[in-house]
Design an enzyme around this catalytic site. Structure first.
Site, PDB file in Angstrom:
ATOM      1  CD1 TRP A   1      -2.827   1.731   0.916  1.00 30.59           C
ATOM      2  CD2 TRP A   1      -1.389   2.580   2.114  1.00 30.59           C
ATOM      3  NE1 TRP A   1      -3.371   2.883   0.985  1.00 30.59           N
ATOM      4  CE2 TRP A   1      -2.363   3.366   2.043  1.00 30.59           C
ATOM      5  CE3 TRP A   1      -0.338   2.689   2.927  1.00 30.59           C
ATOM      6  CZ2 TRP A   1      -2.382   4.697   2.766  1.00 30.59           C
ATOM      7  CZ3 TRP A   1      -0.297   4.191   3.558  1.00 30.59           C
ATOM      8  CH2 TRP A   1      -1.428   4.885   3.294  1.00 30.59           C
ATOM      9  CG  HIS A   2       3.574   2.535   3.292  1.00 29.85           C
ATOM     10  ND1 HIS A   2       2.883   1.357   4.019  1.00 29.85           N
ATOM     11  CD2 HIS A   2       3.496   3.356   4.029  1.00 29.85           C
ATOM     12  CE1 HIS A   2       2.470   2.035   5.047  1.00 29.85           C
ATOM     13  NE2 HIS A   2       2.806   3.050   5.189  1.00 29.85           N
ATOM     14  N   GLY A   3       3.876   1.765  -1.456  1.00 30.18           N
ATOM     15  CA  GLY A   3       4.428   2.124  -2.605  1.00 30.18           C
ATOM     16  C   GLY A   3       4.538   0.952  -3.668  1.00 30.18           C
TER      17      GLY A   3
ATOM     18  CG  PHE B   1       3.566   6.703   0.711  1.00 24.70           C
ATOM     19  CD1 PHE B   1       4.683   6.132  -0.376  1.00 24.70           C
ATOM     20  CD2 PHE B   1       4.177   6.806   1.969  1.00 24.70           C
ATOM     21  CE1 PHE B   1       6.008   6.212   0.374  1.00 24.70           C
ATOM     22  CE2 PHE B   1       5.433   7.075   2.215  1.00 24.70           C
ATOM     23  CZ  PHE B   1       6.142   6.365   1.476  1.00 24.70           C
TER      24      PHE B   1
END
Length: 459
Positions: free
Chosen positions: A320-322, A459
């Site tokens: 999800w962050h990247g 993000f």
């Protein structure tokens, strides 16, 4: 537009507040002011982003209304799929295509896909709402309530991830009430604290952190001192940057009489990883817990299944962050760490003294932030090797070293922003004078800088 810019602090925000309180007695007018201001705020980044935000919001509202009429959960399932598909296309299409091409030995030419700013956050809001409806929530909101919920500009770009039942009921309440001046004073204090964190601390520490990571990415050997300084500096930078954003978001919302959930609670004072994730990015942690970990089975199953649930949840949290394997690896590290944490509590009769537990947790966090920040695995491996002493000892002169050491003291020993505001600060003319001088200084300071976007905007 960034919170930490003169344009926002002395132009946009005051104008919106004046307009808002000019029509505050009429609910629909004050809501239209906030929605209009939010769309302008978003459009100032790029007008290309606005149609996707409006369209996705309208689609989700239509889906909720159709479910309210028919009670067919297929509407909600379809809505969740649409949201995930939108997030997957804009954020992960190139990532997955590149990996598929690598498997077949082909070269992927990146598609020109522009990811709408903040899509990870406002898509999660919509997904949580639709899932809550599936679970029996009865709230089908008006179009204007739903639009204000999704677009409210303080939390639009990078959270906190607000749930519908936390914020929409507050829209009914007239901000001019006995709590008005308390909300305004707390809001201004939080904005100031966030500004100090971002402009005064995070951006200063970045001047130490970024060159060292850049050197490692270029293949230059770091000595042990440089590597530890780089890792600690990024641990400090990301905390002050993101918690500073959250403070400014929560503070700005309070100026409009709206309470957003807190997002940080002195996370580096945690004694284990479980506690860390209850204190770090708290609204994301509870989203992952309530909408992923618990539905997977949570801790209501055997140890192997629970471990699988933990690792799966954290792998997806990393993704999800990247869109990169380094983020997945970071999530995997935390998943394994949490699994060990749970297992140790269940099977070991021995518990570490709190200072030792805190040090172990802190060292793990500093090590794990390296892969989160590094451009690739080789850069992270290089820094880790240097941290373990494989490339010599050496020295390093820290830029803004007073701020660097002050930041360490603040994260290790000071209360969180919300505890400082709610428990320790009391109305005082001296606090007002000092705060006013500090605000004027930092507003002048940021006017002479090229503004750096908050880290979590990526993000």
């Amino acid at each position: 537009m960034l919170f930490s810019t003169q344009g926002f602090l002395i132009l946009f925000l005051p104008l919106v507040l004046i307009t808002f309180y000019g029509c505050v007695q009429v609910r629909i007018l004050r809501q239209l002011v906030i929605i209009s201001a939010s769309l302008i705020f978003y459009e100032l980044w790029s007008w290309h982003f606005v149609p996707s935000l409006i369209l996705l919001t309208f689609i989700n509202w239509i889906i909720a209304c159709q479910y309210g009429k028919s009670h067919h959960k297929a509407w909600l399932t379809g809505g969740i799929i649409i949201n995930i598909a939108m997030l997957g296309f804009f954020k992960y299409a190139n990532f997955f295509a590149e990996n598929v091409d690598d498997i077949f030995g082909m070269h992927h030419t990146p598609w020109n896909i522009i990811m709408p700013l903040g899509i990870s956050f406002f898509v999660f809001q919509k997904i949580s709402y639709l899932i809550d409806l599936r679970r029996g929530e009865k709230h089908i909101y008006s179009l204007i309530d739903f639009f204000e919920f999704v677009t409210f500009f303080p939390q639009l770009i990078a959270g906190p991830i607000v749930r519908h039942n936390e914020i929409i009921p507050q829209f009914e309440k007239n901000p001019i009430n006995p709590q008005l001046w308390e909300n305004i004073s707390k809001g201004l204090c939080l904005i100031l604290i966030g500004l100090v964190k971002k402009a005064g601390i995070a951006e200063s520490i970045a001047m130490t952190c970024n060159p060292l990571f850049d050197q490692a990415a270029q293949g230059q050997l770091l000595n042990i001192t440089e590597a530890w300084v780089a890792a600690i500096a990024y641990s400090l930078q990301i905390f002050f940057d993101f918690s500073g954003y959250s403070d400014m978001a929560i503070g700005t919302a309070l100026l409009f009489g709206l309470q957003l959930p807190y997002n940080f609670n002195a996370p580096y004072q945690s004694h284990n990883l479980q506690e860390f994730w209850r204190r770090w990015h708290m609204t994301l942690s509870r989203f992952l817990r309530d909408y992923l970990y618990i539905p997977l089975g949570g801790n209501r199953c055997g140890p192997i299944r629970q471990s699988t649930n933990l690792v799966t949840t954290m792998l997806l949290a990393g993704l999800w962050h990247g869109a990169g394997w380094s983020f997945v690896a970071w999530g995997g590290m935390h998943g394994v760490g949490l699994t060990i944490n749970h297992a140790w509590k269940k099977i070991s009769p021995f518990s570490f003294p709190k200072p030792i537990a805190w040090m172990i947790t802190l060292f793990f966090l500093i090590f794990s932030w390296v892969i989160f920040r590094a451009e690739n695995f080789s850069t992270a491996a290089h820094i880790w090797q240097s941290m373990l002493g494989f490339n010599g000892v050496g020295t390093y002169k820290i830029r803004h070293n007073i701020i660097f050491y002050l930041a360490i003291l603040l994260v290790l020993f000071c209360p969180s922003s919300q505890n400082l505001i709610n428990k320790y600060l009391r109305p005082s003319k001296w606090i007002a004078v000092v705060g006013g001088i500090a605000a004027a200084y930092f507003i002048l300071l940021i006017g002479g800088r090229i503004p750096d976007a908050f880290i979590y905007f990526h993000f």
